[in-house]
Design a protein around this motif. Structure first.
Motif, mmCIF file in Angstrom:
data_model
loop_
_atom_site.group_PDB
_atom_site.id
_atom_site.type_symbol
_atom_site.label_atom_id
_atom_site.label_comp_id
_atom_site.label_asym_id
_atom_site.label_seq_id
_atom_site.Cartn_x
_atom_site.Cartn_y
_atom_site.Cartn_z
ATOM 1 N N UNK A 159 -7.682 7.073 -9.260
ATOM 2 C CA UNK A 159 -6.096 7.875 -9.485
ATOM 3 C C UNK A 159 -4.840 7.594 -10.300
ATOM 4 N N UNK A 160 -5.356 6.599 -10.292
ATOM 5 C CA UNK A 160 -3.360 6.090 -11.319
ATOM 6 C C UNK A 160 -4.312 5.756 -12.495
ATOM 7 N N UNK A 161 -5.813 6.052 -13.295
ATOM 8 C CA UNK A 161 -5.843 6.615 -13.969
ATOM 9 C C UNK A 161 -5.910 7.821 -14.674
ATOM 10 N N UNK A 162 -5.044 8.829 -13.628
ATOM 11 C CA UNK A 162 -5.427 10.368 -14.122
ATOM 12 C C UNK A 162 -4.365 10.965 -14.862
ATOM 13 N N UNK A 163 -4.761 11.172 -16.089
ATOM 14 C CA UNK A 163 -3.386 11.331 -16.869
ATOM 15 C C UNK A 163 -2.849 12.426 -16.309
ATOM 16 N N UNK B 299 -13.624 -1.556 1.225
ATOM 17 C CA UNK B 299 -12.414 -2.178 0.428
ATOM 18 C C UNK B 299 -12.721 -0.976 -0.681
ATOM 19 N N UNK B 300 -14.079 -1.527 -1.362
ATOM 20 C CA UNK B 300 -14.540 -1.862 -2.741
ATOM 21 C C UNK B 300 -14.400 0.090 -2.570
ATOM 22 N N UNK B 301 -14.824 0.940 -2.132
ATOM 23 C CA UNK B 301 -14.937 2.367 -2.348
ATOM 24 C C UNK B 301 -13.116 2.687 -2.771
ATOM 25 N N UNK B 302 -12.214 2.265 -1.525
ATOM 26 C CA UNK B 302 -11.014 2.810 -1.965
ATOM 27 C C UNK B 302 -10.746 2.375 -3.063
ATOM 28 N N UNK B 303 -10.440 0.837 -3.522
ATOM 29 C CA UNK B 303 -10.258 0.726 -5.020
ATOM 30 C C UNK B 303 -10.386 0.947 -6.176
ATOM 31 N N UNK B 304 -12.214 1.849 -5.793
ATOM 32 C CA UNK B 304 -12.732 2.520 -6.637
ATOM 33 C C UNK B 304 -12.246 4.006 -6.699
ATOM 34 N N UNK C 140 1.445 7.463 -7.120
ATOM 35 C CA UNK C 140 1.468 6.756 -6.083
ATOM 36 C C UNK C 140 1.456 7.184 -4.773
ATOM 37 N N UNK C 141 2.006 8.364 -4.990
ATOM 38 C CA UNK C 141 1.456 8.690 -3.313
ATOM 39 C C UNK C 141 0.580 8.599 -3.196
ATOM 40 N N UNK C 142 -0.291 9.424 -3.933
ATOM 41 C CA UNK C 142 -2.417 9.809 -3.588
ATOM 42 C C UNK C 142 -2.902 8.354 -3.888
ATOM 43 N N UNK C 143 -1.886 7.395 -4.587
ATOM 44 C CA UNK C 143 -3.068 5.892 -3.872
ATOM 45 C C UNK C 143 -2.212 6.004 -2.395
ATOM 46 N N UNK C 144 -1.317 5.784 -2.263
ATOM 47 C CA UNK C 144 -0.794 5.122 -0.870
ATOM 48 C C UNK C 144 -1.488 5.793 -0.197
ATOM 49 N N UNK C 145 -1.751 7.253 -0.028
ATOM 50 C CA UNK C 145 -2.953 8.073 1.203
ATOM 51 C C UNK C 145 -3.717 7.616 1.133
ATOM 52 N N UNK C 146 -4.826 7.075 0.075
ATOM 53 C CA UNK C 146 -5.771 6.675 0.199
ATOM 54 C C UNK C 146 -5.516 4.783 0.977
ATOM 55 N N UNK C 147 -4.734 4.561 0.594
ATOM 56 C CA UNK C 147 -4.241 2.848 1.534
ATOM 57 C C UNK C 147 -4.075 3.199 2.695
ATOM 58 N N UNK C 148 -3.852 4.271 2.999
ATOM 59 C CA UNK C 148 -3.253 4.167 4.734
ATOM 60 C C UNK C 148 -4.296 4.897 5.428
ATOM 61 N N UNK C 149 -5.617 5.334 4.783
ATOM 62 C CA UNK C 149 -6.333 5.677 5.365
ATOM 63 C C UNK C 149 -6.807 5.033 6.786
#
Lengths: 187, 278
Positions: A166-170, A156-161, A178-187
């Motif tokens: 992703x969320x910081x990628x300007x 989980x820590x790895x996913x959070x990192x 959001x789309x990419x973050x959701x992809x990581x969550x749903x892996x």
């Protein structure tokens, strides 16, 4: 639990006396005519206590029998029987691991008292063993659970990192992030 | 037995935390009484407040040592919990030797292992037995094994390497017992070849680790459980500093580093876990 006792003495009268008094007191008793026979019994069965005369005919005396018994099982208690004149030898036997010595003629009250002490000690040791075993079972089961949690938490820590990254990628738009973050969550 | 008052309980538990990091809460009242009563009497103190003051004033720290010996738990066994030693033998040491073997045959492969709470030595001697069994001839290796403990009497016993039948019988297989120990005067004594591989010294894990050097493998099992969360965080952070970047940390099988030290990642091998730096 009844203690099993092996008596080794070359005097038939003393042997019979031991056998009777110990059996009457509820112990399981085996008698041997000398050290050699006693050692033979040790090959075949386990005894909690050995009561042995120090001086016996043949190559295996009380001290040798003590050593053989301790090699088989360090927890076997050995009481040596000695004549008053050979207290020094009895002390030497204690140094080699005998738990006690009794002088001849044997005072059975004294012997029963020593046997009770041995029984108490054995019961404490067994109790400690039981507790340790119970602790081992609890510990190994807890260890498996903790390991699983530890690995899961690290995952989980790895996913959070990664989500944090992703969320910081300007360079990405809000929707893409959001789309990419959701992809990581749903892996 | 001298009874402890609530005020004394506060004073004594704080004092114990200060001298050795062991955290005891009010539920350990009975444990404190059973373990400290005799020390109080021996030092002519009628209560624990007196004992505390006397211990603080004692420049030679004799009473402090007595208290540490009484409070620190020395219950340990050879090969206690087989997991870490199998891990060492089948995974960590082969990997480490691969990584550390120098190109030149003239140079020795360094192996540095630290048992951070070595108690009476069973863990570090078990480690040296594993090394001996795995490597056979150790002359090609430069082996540095260190055992440290807060209790001076534990360090002394570890250094002599003598164990009674109760300390030795459990955990140690008969063949290893006769191979690595000799029976002398009713005690089992570790053989010189194993004893010579290990150094022992007194160390308080709460204080800065000075002059310890770096290690390839650190064992820190079942000691941090006696510390507060804050002290655990500090401890594992300092351990991370003593570890080589590709080094290994082994903690107790029921311990966890989640929320304690983010510098470590857990890795699983068969039924055991070890930690490496991120």
């Amino acid at each position: 639990m009844t203690m099993s006792i092996l008596v080794a003495d070359d005097d038939p009268v003393i042997r019979r006396l031991f056998e009777k008094r110990l059996q009457d007191a509820g112990y399981t008793v085996k008698v041997a005519v000398d050290g050699i026979e006693a050692a033979g019994y040790l090959d075949r069965s386990h005894f909690d206590v050995i009561i042995t005369d120090l001086v016996m005919p043949g190559d295996i005396g009380g001290i040798e029998l003590l050593q053989i018994a301790k090699e088989r099982d360090v927890l076997t208690e050995v009481i040596v029987i000695t004549a008053h004149s050979s207290i020094d030898t009895a002390v030497a036997a204690m140094k080699k691991g005998a738990s006690d010595y009794l002088e001849k003629p044997v005072n059975f009250d004294e012997l029963f008292f020593r046997l009770d002490k041995i029984a108490q000690l054995r019961s404490l040791v067994r109790n400690a063993d039981d507790l340790r075993n119970a602790m081992d079972v609890t510990e190994s089961s807890a260890a498996q659970t903790i390991q699983d949690l530890e690995i899961a938490a690290a995952g989980f820590q790895l996913k959070l990192d990664r989500i944090d990254d992703i969320l910081r990628k300007s360079s990405l738009s809000d929707y893409e992030r959001i789309d990419k973050a959701l992809q990581v969550i749903n892996e | 037995m001298i009874k402890i008052t609530p005020e004394e309980l506060k004073t004594i538990t704080k004092y114990i935390h200060d001298i050795c990091g062991i955290h005891l809460d009010a539920s350990k009242k009975y444990l404190l009484e059973t373990r400290l009563s005799a020390i109080a009497e021996e030092n002519g103190c009628g209560n624990y407040q007196e004992l505390y003051l006397k211990a603080k004033r004692d420049a030679r720290k004799t009473i402090e040592k007595q208290i540490i010996d009484a409070i620190s738990t020395n219950e340990t066994l050879f090969f206690r919990d087989t997991g870490p030693f199998e891990l060492l033998q089948h995974k960590i040491l082969p990997e480490l030797i691969d990584a550390r073997t120098p190109r030149s045959a003239l140079m020795k492969t360094p192996i540095r292992i630290w048992s951070a709470a070595s108690s009476t030595g069973q863990e570090i001697y078990s480690i040296s037995i594993v090394l001996k069994e795995l490597l056979g001839d150790t002359s090609k290796y430069s082996i540095k094994l260190l055992g440290t403990d807060i209790s001076e009497s534990a360090v002394t016993q570890a250094s002599t390497g003598k164990y009674n039948k109760f300390e030795i019988e459990r955990g140690l297989a008969r063949d290893k017992l006769t191979k690595y120990f000799t029976m002398t005067g009713g005690f089992w004594k570790i053989k010189d070849e194993i004893r010579a591989m290990v150094n022992f010294r007194k160390l308080n894990l709460m204080l800065p680790f000075s002059g310890l050097g770096k290690f390839d493998i650190v064992f820190c099992r079942n000691v941090a459980i006696y510390f507060t969360l804050e002290d655990r965080k500090k401890l594992f952070n300092k351990i991370a500093d003593t570890l080589e970047p590709d080094g290994y940390l082994i903690i107790g099988s029921t311990e966890s580093l989640t929320g304690i030290c983010p510098r470590f990642v857990p890795k699983r091998h068969l039924r055991s876990i070890f930690y490496q730096l991120k």
